[in-house]
Design a protein around this motif. Sequence first.
Motif, PDB file in Angstrom:
ATOM      1  N   THR A 186       0.852  -1.196   0.000  1.00  0.00           N
ATOM      2  CA  THR A 186       0.000   0.000   0.000  1.00  0.00           C
ATOM      3  C   THR A 186       0.882   1.239   0.000  1.00  0.00           C
ATOM      4  O   THR A 186       1.995   1.224   0.528  1.00  0.00           O
ATOM      5  CB  THR A 186      -0.944   0.051   1.221  1.00  0.00           C
ATOM      6  OG1 THR A 186      -0.164   0.056   2.417  1.00  0.00           O
ATOM      7  CG2 THR A 186      -1.921  -1.103   1.237  1.00  0.00           C
TER       8      THR A 186
ATOM      9  N   GLU B 224       0.234   5.362   0.765  1.00  0.00           N
ATOM     10  CA  GLU B 224      -0.634   6.497   1.102  1.00  0.00           C
ATOM     11  C   GLU B 224       0.024   7.741   0.529  1.00  0.00           C
ATOM     12  O   GLU B 224       1.225   7.956   0.704  1.00  0.00           O
ATOM     13  CB  GLU B 224      -0.791   6.629   2.611  1.00  0.00           C
ATOM     14  CG  GLU B 224      -1.699   7.773   3.012  1.00  0.00           C
ATOM     15  CD  GLU B 224      -1.814   7.970   4.515  1.00  0.00           C
ATOM     16  OE1 GLU B 224      -2.549   8.889   4.928  1.00  0.00           O
ATOM     17  OE2 GLU B 224      -1.160   7.227   5.278  1.00  0.00           O
TER      18      GLU B 224
ATOM     19  N   LYS C 180      -0.659  12.071  -1.045  1.00  0.00           N
ATOM     20  CA  LYS C 180      -1.469  13.268  -1.275  1.00  0.00           C
ATOM     21  C   LYS C 180      -1.025  13.853  -2.601  1.00  0.00           C
ATOM     22  O   LYS C 180       0.157  14.143  -2.787  1.00  0.00           O
ATOM     23  CB  LYS C 180      -1.274  14.294  -0.160  1.00  0.00           C
ATOM     24  CG  LYS C 180      -1.822  13.848   1.175  1.00  0.00           C
ATOM     25  CD  LYS C 180      -1.603  14.909   2.235  1.00  0.00           C
ATOM     26  CE  LYS C 180      -2.147  14.450   3.575  1.00  0.00           C
ATOM     27  NZ  LYS C 180      -1.924  15.474   4.613  1.00  0.00           N
TER      28      LYS C 180
ATOM     29  N   HIS D  42      -5.976  15.363  -3.424  1.00  0.00           N
ATOM     30  CA  HIS D  42      -6.534  14.007  -3.467  1.00  0.00           C
ATOM     31  C   HIS D  42      -5.686  13.173  -2.512  1.00  0.00           C
ATOM     32  O   HIS D  42      -4.501  12.960  -2.749  1.00  0.00           O
ATOM     33  CB  HIS D  42      -6.480  13.439  -4.882  1.00  0.00           C
ATOM     34  CG  HIS D  42      -6.961  12.035  -4.952  1.00  0.00           C
ATOM     35  ND1 HIS D  42      -8.294  11.720  -4.966  1.00  0.00           N
ATOM     36  CD2 HIS D  42      -6.284  10.857  -4.974  1.00  0.00           C
ATOM     37  CE1 HIS D  42      -8.430  10.402  -5.005  1.00  0.00           C
ATOM     38  NE2 HIS D  42      -7.220   9.855  -5.013  1.00  0.00           N
ATOM     39  N   HIS D  43      -6.298  12.731  -1.408  1.00  0.00           N
ATOM     40  CA  HIS D  43      -5.597  11.934  -0.394  1.00  0.00           C
ATOM     41  C   HIS D  43      -6.125  10.512  -0.475  1.00  0.00           C
ATOM     42  O   HIS D  43      -7.333  10.297  -0.340  1.00  0.00           O
ATOM     43  CB  HIS D  43      -5.857  12.535   0.989  1.00  0.00           C
ATOM     44  CG  HIS D  43      -5.073  11.886   2.087  1.00  0.00           C
ATOM     45  ND1 HIS D  43      -5.216  12.268   3.393  1.00  0.00           N
ATOM     46  CD2 HIS D  43      -4.143  10.890   2.096  1.00  0.00           C
ATOM     47  CE1 HIS D  43      -4.420  11.540   4.161  1.00  0.00           C
ATOM     48  NE2 HIS D  43      -3.762  10.692   3.391  1.00  0.00           N
ATOM     49  N   GLU D  44      -5.233   9.559  -0.703  1.00  0.00           N
ATOM     50  CA  GLU D  44      -5.658   8.176  -0.911  1.00  0.00           C
ATOM     51  C   GLU D  44      -4.612   7.213  -0.373  1.00  0.00           C
ATOM     52  O   GLU D  44      -3.423   7.522  -0.357  1.00  0.00           O
ATOM     53  CB  GLU D  44      -5.856   7.916  -2.414  1.00  0.00           C
ATOM     54  CG  GLU D  44      -6.282   6.521  -2.765  1.00  0.00           C
ATOM     55  CD  GLU D  44      -6.537   6.332  -4.256  1.00  0.00           C
ATOM     56  OE1 GLU D  44      -6.147   5.273  -4.776  1.00  0.00           O
ATOM     57  OE2 GLU D  44      -7.122   7.224  -4.902  1.00  0.00           O
ATOM     58  N   THR D  45      -5.071   6.063   0.048  1.00  0.00           N
ATOM     59  CA  THR D  45      -4.199   4.928   0.309  1.00  0.00           C
ATOM     60  C   THR D  45      -4.532   3.900  -0.765  1.00  0.00           C
ATOM     61  O   THR D  45      -5.646   3.380  -0.814  1.00  0.00           O
ATOM     62  CB  THR D  45      -4.420   4.342   1.716  1.00  0.00           C
ATOM     63  OG1 THR D  45      -4.143   5.361   2.682  1.00  0.00           O
ATOM     64  CG2 THR D  45      -3.498   3.153   1.954  1.00  0.00           C
ATOM     65  N   SER D  46      -3.579   3.673  -1.657  1.00  0.00           N
ATOM     66  CA  SER D  46      -3.772   2.772  -2.794  1.00  0.00           C
ATOM     67  C   SER D  46      -3.225   1.393  -2.477  1.00  0.00           C
ATOM     68  O   SER D  46      -2.174   1.262  -1.839  1.00  0.00           O
ATOM     69  CB  SER D  46      -3.045   3.298  -4.031  1.00  0.00           C
ATOM     70  OG  SER D  46      -3.585   4.521  -4.451  1.00  0.00           O
TER      71      SER D  46
ATOM     72  N   ASP E 293      -6.702  -0.972  -6.180  1.00  0.00           N
ATOM     73  CA  ASP E 293      -7.812  -0.103  -5.807  1.00  0.00           C
ATOM     74  C   ASP E 293      -7.417   0.777  -4.634  1.00  0.00           C
ATOM     75  O   ASP E 293      -6.306   0.697  -4.127  1.00  0.00           O
ATOM     76  CB  ASP E 293      -9.083  -0.912  -5.485  1.00  0.00           C
ATOM     77  CG  ASP E 293      -8.952  -1.812  -4.252  1.00  0.00           C
ATOM     78  OD1 ASP E 293      -7.919  -1.761  -3.542  1.00  0.00           O
ATOM     79  OD2 ASP E 293      -9.891  -2.581  -3.995  1.00  0.00           O
ATOM     80  N   GLU E 294      -8.369   1.590  -4.228  1.00  0.00           N
ATOM     81  CA  GLU E 294      -8.189   2.428  -3.045  1.00  0.00           C
ATOM     82  C   GLU E 294      -8.567   1.613  -1.829  1.00  0.00           C
ATOM     83  O   GLU E 294      -9.639   0.999  -1.784  1.00  0.00           O
ATOM     84  CB  GLU E 294      -9.063   3.680  -3.132  1.00  0.00           C
ATOM     85  CG  GLU E 294      -8.938   4.575  -1.935  1.00  0.00           C
ATOM     86  CD  GLU E 294      -9.771   5.834  -2.038  1.00  0.00           C
ATOM     87  OE1 GLU E 294      -9.751   6.626  -1.083  1.00  0.00           O
ATOM     88  OE2 GLU E 294     -10.446   6.034  -3.069  1.00  0.00           O
TER      89      GLU E 294
END
Length: 137
Positions: A100, A102, A104, A116-120, A133-134
């Motif tokens: 994973t 994470e 920004k 856009h803040h995401e953990t992919s 996916d997220e």
Amino acid sequence: MGGVQDSSPPAFSGNCPCLSGEQYADCCGRFHRGGSAAPTAEQLMRSRYSAFVLRDAAYLLRTWHPDTRPGELELDPATEWRRLDIVSTSRGGPLDSEGTVEFKAHFRHDGERGVHHETSRFLRVDRRWYYFDEAVS
């Protein structure tokens, strides 16, 4: 848009948009051209961010896991990606099968700033990393 028309990466020179400090050709450019595959989930994340900056939808689709990949991808030309901050990584190394990242991703859209803040989540299949996916917490 009926899918992706052109599979050649856009021309770009100078510092890499992923902010690694390297020249684009030696950093994400080599992955975009298909000369090599990203050896870690973080490097794939960085190369995918650079592909968003350069509007390289073909690369984004190529590096998206087939189980979750959309049939087509239309990138908004009004979105200007400005900066990538890697917040954390978990696993995703050359010997891992999943990881994973994470992050920004800072952008401007119609003059407004956003993040856009995401953990992919990423999976490695046949020695290649793919965006899956997220991660939802």
